[in-house]
Every structure is written in structure tokens, then in C-alpha cells.
Scaffold this active site. Sequence first.
Site, PDB file in Angstrom:
ATOM      1  N   LYS A  78      -4.919  36.307  19.236  1.00  0.00           N
ATOM      2  CA  LYS A  78      -4.368  35.156  18.512  1.00  0.00           C
ATOM      3  C   LYS A  78      -5.267  33.943  18.769  1.00  0.00           C
ATOM      4  O   LYS A  78      -5.440  33.525  19.916  1.00  0.00           O
ATOM      5  CB  LYS A  78      -2.942  34.906  19.021  1.00  0.00           C
ATOM      6  CG  LYS A  78      -2.302  33.668  18.429  1.00  0.00           C
ATOM      7  CD  LYS A  78      -0.887  33.477  18.966  1.00  0.00           C
ATOM      8  CE  LYS A  78      -0.303  32.165  18.510  1.00  0.00           C
ATOM      9  NZ  LYS A  78       0.937  31.795  19.193  1.00  0.00           N
ATOM     10  N   ILE A 346       7.440  31.883  26.578  1.00  0.00           N
ATOM     11  CA  ILE A 346       6.820  32.717  27.619  1.00  0.00           C
ATOM     12  C   ILE A 346       5.946  31.832  28.500  1.00  0.00           C
ATOM     13  O   ILE A 346       5.853  32.037  29.714  1.00  0.00           O
ATOM     14  CB  ILE A 346       6.047  33.896  26.991  1.00  0.00           C
ATOM     15  CG1 ILE A 346       7.055  34.842  26.321  1.00  0.00           C
ATOM     16  CG2 ILE A 346       5.216  34.634  28.040  1.00  0.00           C
ATOM     17  CD1 ILE A 346       6.447  35.988  25.537  1.00  0.00           C
TER      18      ILE A 346
HETATM   19  C1  LIG Z   1      14.446  33.813  17.788  1.00  0.00           C
HETATM   20  C2  LIG Z   1      13.568  33.801  18.995  1.00  0.00           C
HETATM   21  C3  LIG Z   1      12.199  33.978  18.854  1.00  0.00           C
HETATM   22  C4  LIG Z   1      11.355  33.895  19.970  1.00  0.00           C
HETATM   23  N1  LIG Z   1      10.009  34.007  19.818  1.00  0.00           N
HETATM   24  C5  LIG Z   1       9.201  33.780  20.879  1.00  0.00           C
HETATM   25  C6  LIG Z   1       7.787  33.808  20.763  1.00  0.00           C
HETATM   26  O1  LIG Z   1       7.228  34.111  19.709  1.00  0.00           O
HETATM   27  N2  LIG Z   1       7.062  33.513  21.859  1.00  0.00           N
HETATM   28  C7  LIG Z   1       7.626  33.219  23.056  1.00  0.00           C
HETATM   29  O2  LIG Z   1       6.915  32.885  24.005  1.00  0.00           O
HETATM   30  N3  LIG Z   1       8.948  33.266  23.204  1.00  0.00           N
HETATM   31  C8  LIG Z   1       9.741  33.534  22.160  1.00  0.00           C
HETATM   32  N4  LIG Z   1      11.089  33.558  22.325  1.00  0.00           N
HETATM   33  C9  LIG Z   1      11.651  33.453  23.665  1.00  0.00           C
HETATM   34  C10 LIG Z   1      11.503  34.797  24.368  1.00  0.00           C
HETATM   35  O3  LIG Z   1      12.119  35.807  23.623  1.00  0.00           O
HETATM   36  C11 LIG Z   1      12.143  34.717  25.744  1.00  0.00           C
HETATM   37  O4  LIG Z   1      11.687  33.586  26.414  1.00  0.00           O
HETATM   38  C12 LIG Z   1      11.774  35.917  26.554  1.00  0.00           C
HETATM   39  O5  LIG Z   1      12.057  37.076  25.859  1.00  0.00           O
HETATM   40  C13 LIG Z   1      12.497  35.905  27.855  1.00  0.00           C
HETATM   41  O6  LIG Z   1      13.824  36.255  27.730  1.00  0.00           O
HETATM   42  P1  LIG Z   1      14.639  36.496  29.055  1.00  0.00           P
HETATM   43  O7  LIG Z   1      13.937  37.535  29.845  1.00  0.00           O
HETATM   44  O8  LIG Z   1      14.892  35.195  29.681  1.00  0.00           O
HETATM   45  O9  LIG Z   1      16.034  37.029  28.522  1.00  0.00           O
HETATM   46  P2  LIG Z   1      16.472  38.448  27.908  1.00  0.00           P
HETATM   47  O10 LIG Z   1      15.410  39.124  27.162  1.00  0.00           O
HETATM   48  O11 LIG Z   1      17.764  38.178  27.192  1.00  0.00           O
HETATM   49  O12 LIG Z   1      16.778  39.347  29.167  1.00  0.00           O
HETATM   50  C14 LIG Z   1      17.960  39.185  29.922  1.00  0.00           C
HETATM   51  C15 LIG Z   1      18.061  40.305  30.917  1.00  0.00           C
HETATM   52  O13 LIG Z   1      19.203  40.090  31.724  1.00  0.00           O
HETATM   53  C16 LIG Z   1      19.953  41.282  31.804  1.00  0.00           C
HETATM   54  N5  LIG Z   1      21.364  40.953  32.035  1.00  0.00           N
HETATM   55  C17 LIG Z   1      22.093  40.009  31.407  1.00  0.00           C
HETATM   56  N6  LIG Z   1      23.359  40.011  31.881  1.00  0.00           N
HETATM   57  C18 LIG Z   1      23.395  40.984  32.844  1.00  0.00           C
HETATM   58  C19 LIG Z   1      24.389  41.478  33.692  1.00  0.00           C
HETATM   59  N7  LIG Z   1      25.644  41.013  33.665  1.00  0.00           N
HETATM   60  N8  LIG Z   1      24.079  42.470  34.539  1.00  0.00           N
HETATM   61  C20 LIG Z   1      22.831  42.985  34.602  1.00  0.00           C
HETATM   62  N9  LIG Z   1      21.831  42.547  33.806  1.00  0.00           N
HETATM   63  C21 LIG Z   1      22.123  41.567  32.936  1.00  0.00           C
HETATM   64  C22 LIG Z   1      19.712  41.962  30.477  1.00  0.00           C
HETATM   65  O14 LIG Z   1      19.986  43.338  30.549  1.00  0.00           O
HETATM   66  C23 LIG Z   1      18.220  41.673  30.296  1.00  0.00           C
HETATM   67  O15 LIG Z   1      17.472  42.626  31.017  1.00  0.00           O
HETATM   68  C24 LIG Z   1      11.933  33.680  21.237  1.00  0.00           C
HETATM   69  C25 LIG Z   1      13.306  33.581  21.379  1.00  0.00           C
HETATM   70  C26 LIG Z   1      14.128  33.636  20.275  1.00  0.00           C
HETATM   71  C27 LIG Z   1      15.607  33.516  20.448  1.00  0.00           C
END
Ligand SMILES: Cc1cc2nc3c(=O)[nH]c(=O)nc-3n(C[C@H](O)[C@H](O)[C@H](O)COP(=O)(O)OP(=O)(O)OC[C@H]3O[C@@H](n4cnc5c(N)ncnc54)[C@H](O)[C@@H]3O)c2cc1C
Length: 509
Positions: A78, A346
Site C-alpha cells: 500500500k 491498528i
Molecule cells: C468497520 C471497521 C473497519 C475497520 N477497518 C480498519 C482498517 O482498515 N484498518 C485498521 O487499522 N483498523 C480498522 N478497523 C479497526 C480494527 O478492526 C480493529 O482495531 C482491530 O481489528 C482490533 O480489534 P480488537 O482486537 O480490539 O477487537 P476484536 O477483533 O473484536 O477482538 C476481540 C477479542 O476478544 C474476545 N472476547 C470478547 N469477549 C470475550 C469474552 N467474554 N471471553 C473471551 N474472549 C472474549 C473475542 O473472542 C476476540 O478474540 C476497523 C474497524 C471497523 C469497525
Amino acid sequence: MSVISRICILGGGTAGWMTAAALSHKFKDLNLDLSLVESDQIGTVGVGEATLPHIRFFNQALGIDEAAFMKSTEATFKLGIEFCDWGKKGDHYIHPFGDYGVPIDELDFHQFWLKLRKAGGTHRLSDYSYPILAAEQGRFRIPAGDLNDIGSNFGYAYQFDAGLYAKFLRTFSEANGVRRVEGRAVEVGIDGESGNISSIKLEDGHVIEADLFVDCSGFRGLLIEQELKTGYDDWSHWLPCNRAVAVPCESRGELRPYTRATARTAGWQWRIPLQHRTGNGHVYWNEFISDDEATHQLMSTLDGPALAEPKQLFFKTGRRKKFWNRNVVSIGLSAGFLEPLESTSIHLIQEGITTLIELFPRDGVNPLDINEYNARMGLNFERVRDFLLLHYVATQRDDSEMWRYFQAMELPDSLQEKLSAWNARGYVLQYEFGVFLPPSWVAVMHGQNLIPEGHDPRVDRYSIADIEARLEQIRLDTVREVETTPTQVDFLRRHGAASGSPLVSAGKM
Ligand SMILES: Cc1cc2nc3c(=O)[nH]c(=O)nc-3n(C[C@H](O)[C@H](O)[C@H](O)COP(=O)(O)OP(=O)(O)OC[C@H]3O[C@@H](n4cnc5c(N)ncnc54)[C@H](O)[C@@H]3O)c2cc1C
């Protein structure tokens, strides 16, 4: 204070596995007891495919081989983001990961371009940018790293399958001793004396005790919010888009080394080309468009057949009031969310991890470290917020309720000051902290038709003829460099094409 040796990461999305990988690698010698709890039943958010160049340094710091990573995550390169219809309908520009031209006698290149433009110069500012021209022609190569070389002075990021990246980092982390625990956390234990979290209990009765918890549980913020009630600064009045619908589709046409963000009447739409598919999504404000209509707009503009059912996501932009509260550090969506217009989430995860590593409370949690962490991450979030908001307010669009909302908005002072300095003489005020450097601000402000009234008076000592000659030389050098750059597809075939990828099998994308 007691030594911190047991760390529990709750959540196995991008945030959880990036945290696990980095802590297990950086603190190899501390013999930490690192566990990660995730629930397959709950799953991850399933989006997050476009990144910023800084992720390369994250991977490099872990000793990850780039080609192996690209193969495993179906990644593409990219060079920037193409913004369509933002300044006004029909406009498009690329925000590149790199400078325009080269400074002349230590003065910013764009200042010379501004002066020449006023004198009748016709070349686009983009014509002096190697990453923009390379992106427009579908070309890519790794920069040689010589800051004086016009074809090397740029950055690049990746577009990848987020699920595969988490899987890749899981393998890495487990090899480094991280213990993955499958199960749903249903209960939290609190230490009666300190009020800190002491354990989490899973549905099957399994209890995990730890000294420090990293909450990577996603939007739920299971520890930081549901348990500690830390509070959330709601920024919806600045960034009101609150929903998204996402869907992957088959790739069609040439594999472009950039993400596309197209403005719509009540939001905007992303297109992220990966090796094996294209990621798409429509981010929107549900006040002005229904879910059905937003989905219809998305599905009717896909490059190829959809590969899954569209997935709906709900969010509120803003940040946790404290990112680190007691013995819980929130990283990822649990820390806050700013819409993905500039692929910053990210990156904010990465900032959270590197700051935690820098302030790692080996000898016990210390309020000074907490304050420092919260102040730094707060600034990081604010800087990103301003930059995202810039896209919505530096526009001539007033053709829908959403665009009129932004036209009437009172801006944060920090952004207003930036705009005033730019409009007066093309100067970009420097922020302390903040991921986006002046060339990024120039790209968006200029790209959305904010042309400053004046320019830096120091360029007035150069004659127009002199400026014209210097700029033409830079432009021709840039064009020549681009012409010798391979296409991204050719480059990927040698460096990072996944086995089974159409890049390898069909010889063509
Ligand atoms: C529409 C959209 C588009 C995006 N596009 C981009 C992009 O292009 N570039 C970018 O940098 N970021 C992007 N993001 C942000 C990116 O997706 C997130 O920052 C990244 O995926 C990190 O997510 P996370 O790991 O915090 O949460 P999640 O992926 O939601 O992971 C949460 C984890 O917690 C676990 N969990 C939750 N509750 C429990 C429980 N009670 N017990 C055990 N485990 C549990 C789940 O199983 C999972 O493993 C986007 C976000 C959205 C909403």
C-alpha cells in the site's frame, strides 16, 4: 508494590495477538507468565485490513520475515489512499506515504509549487510524488532508503487479511511461550484490598489469575468498562458515522497498491485489494441513511461477485477516559474507536503496545506510569481525530444533510489553528506526537482544494524561471524513477505471493 510477572491478555483479535507477540518477544528474558484468553464462539470484529507504514517497524522489531508474512496473510503493498469525491464530486487524489518532491535549500517543496502555480504552472502537486505516480500506474518496489533519492524517500504499508494476521501472530506468540486459553470469560475477580482485578473466570470454571491485564476484548471493553466503569469520551459530534457494513468480493482488474475511500452522501466506502479478494465496506451515519440503503449502495458498487453475506457493525467514535486504569491496560477497540478512513486503528494498537513496553511496570503498577501512558495515548487519539475530521470539513460538498452538518460544525481549536496557518501561507503547524506528519496534511488539504492565499516569503528570492527549471528537473527525475519500477504484481511474484494466489497460478490478477 509487587513484581509483575503474570500477564493475562483478554481477547484474540488483532489487538490481542499483536500484544501477545510483542510482549513475549520483547520480554523474553523476564520469564513472564503470559496467557491469552479468547473465545471462538464470540469471534473477532473481522475487519481491519488496511494499515499505515509503521506496522513494518512492528513486524521488523519482532524479526518477522516480510515475504513470509505477506504469503501468510495474502497481503498486498500500500503506497497510500485514494480519496474520491471528497473535495467535491468527481475529484480524486492520493494521500501518499511520502513527501512531494524534495526540499529546496531546506524549504518545503510545496511552497515552490504554490508560487509557480500562481504564476501559471500547470503540473499537479502529485506529479512530483514518486509514491503517487507509482500507485497510479500500479507499480511497486521497496524503497532503497536513501533520503536524498527521489525514488527511495517514501514509505509503504500493507493491506492484509486481518484474521490471517492474527493467526500468523498466534503461531509466533505460542512459539514464544504464550499460553492460549479457549473460553468465554464470564466473571471477574477483584482484590478486596487494592480494588485491582485479580482473576477472570471462564464459563467452564477455569480461573486465570494475573498481576496485569490487557483488555483486548473489543468494543465490549469487558474489563476496562464493564468491570472498572472507566467511562468513554463520546466524539460522535465530531465524527458522527456510527455504523458500517462490510463484505469481501472477488478481485477484478489490475491489482492497485492503494486503498480507496469514496465519499458518499451519508458516509464513505472503502475498497481494499488483497491477493485473494477485495475487502469492501460502507461507513455511514444512520441518521441520514437506512441500513438497507447503505447495504444496497455497497453491494451495487462491488468490483466482482460478493464472497460472503454483508456484515453489519455498530460503533461510537471516541476514546476511553483512561486507557490504563488500575491494573488494566486497554488496547484495540476496547480503548476507543475512530473510523477507519485513514487506517489508523491498528496503528493505535501499535502505539498502545510500544508505550506499554516502554513504561512496563515490572516492579508494580505506578500512578506515574499510568498518567504518562494515558496522556500519550490521549494525544495520539486526538491527533488522529483532527486528521480524520479534516477530510469532512475541508470540502466544498453541501449536497446532503451530512455534508451540511460538517459545513456548520465548530471545529476543535487544534484543527482550526492548523487550517488557519495553512490557508494563510501554506504552513503546516507541527503537533507534538501524532502519527500524521506535514506531508499528509498537505496531501489532504491540497487534495480537497484548500489552496493557500500566500506562500512562504522565503521562496520569493527565487525567480519564476529558476523555480520552473528546478521543479521540472524534479518532475522528470520522478517520472524516470517510476518508469523503472516493476508492477506490484511482478514485484509480489518475487516477494510475498501466497501459494495458491491467482498471482502465481493465473499469472495475472
Ligand atoms: C468497520 C471497521 C473497519 C475497520 N477497518 C480498519 C482498517 O482498515 N484498518 C485498521 O487499522 N483498523 C480498522 N478497523 C479497526 C480494527 O478492526 C480493529 O482495531 C482491530 O481489528 C482490533 O480489534 P480488537 O482486537 O480490539 O477487537 P476484536 O477483533 O473484536 O477482538 C476481540 C477479542 O476478544 C474476545 N472476547 C470478547 N469477549 C470475550 C469474552 N467474554 N471471553 C473471551 N474472549 C472474549 C473475542 O473472542 C476476540 O478474540 C476497523 C474497524 C471497523 C469497525
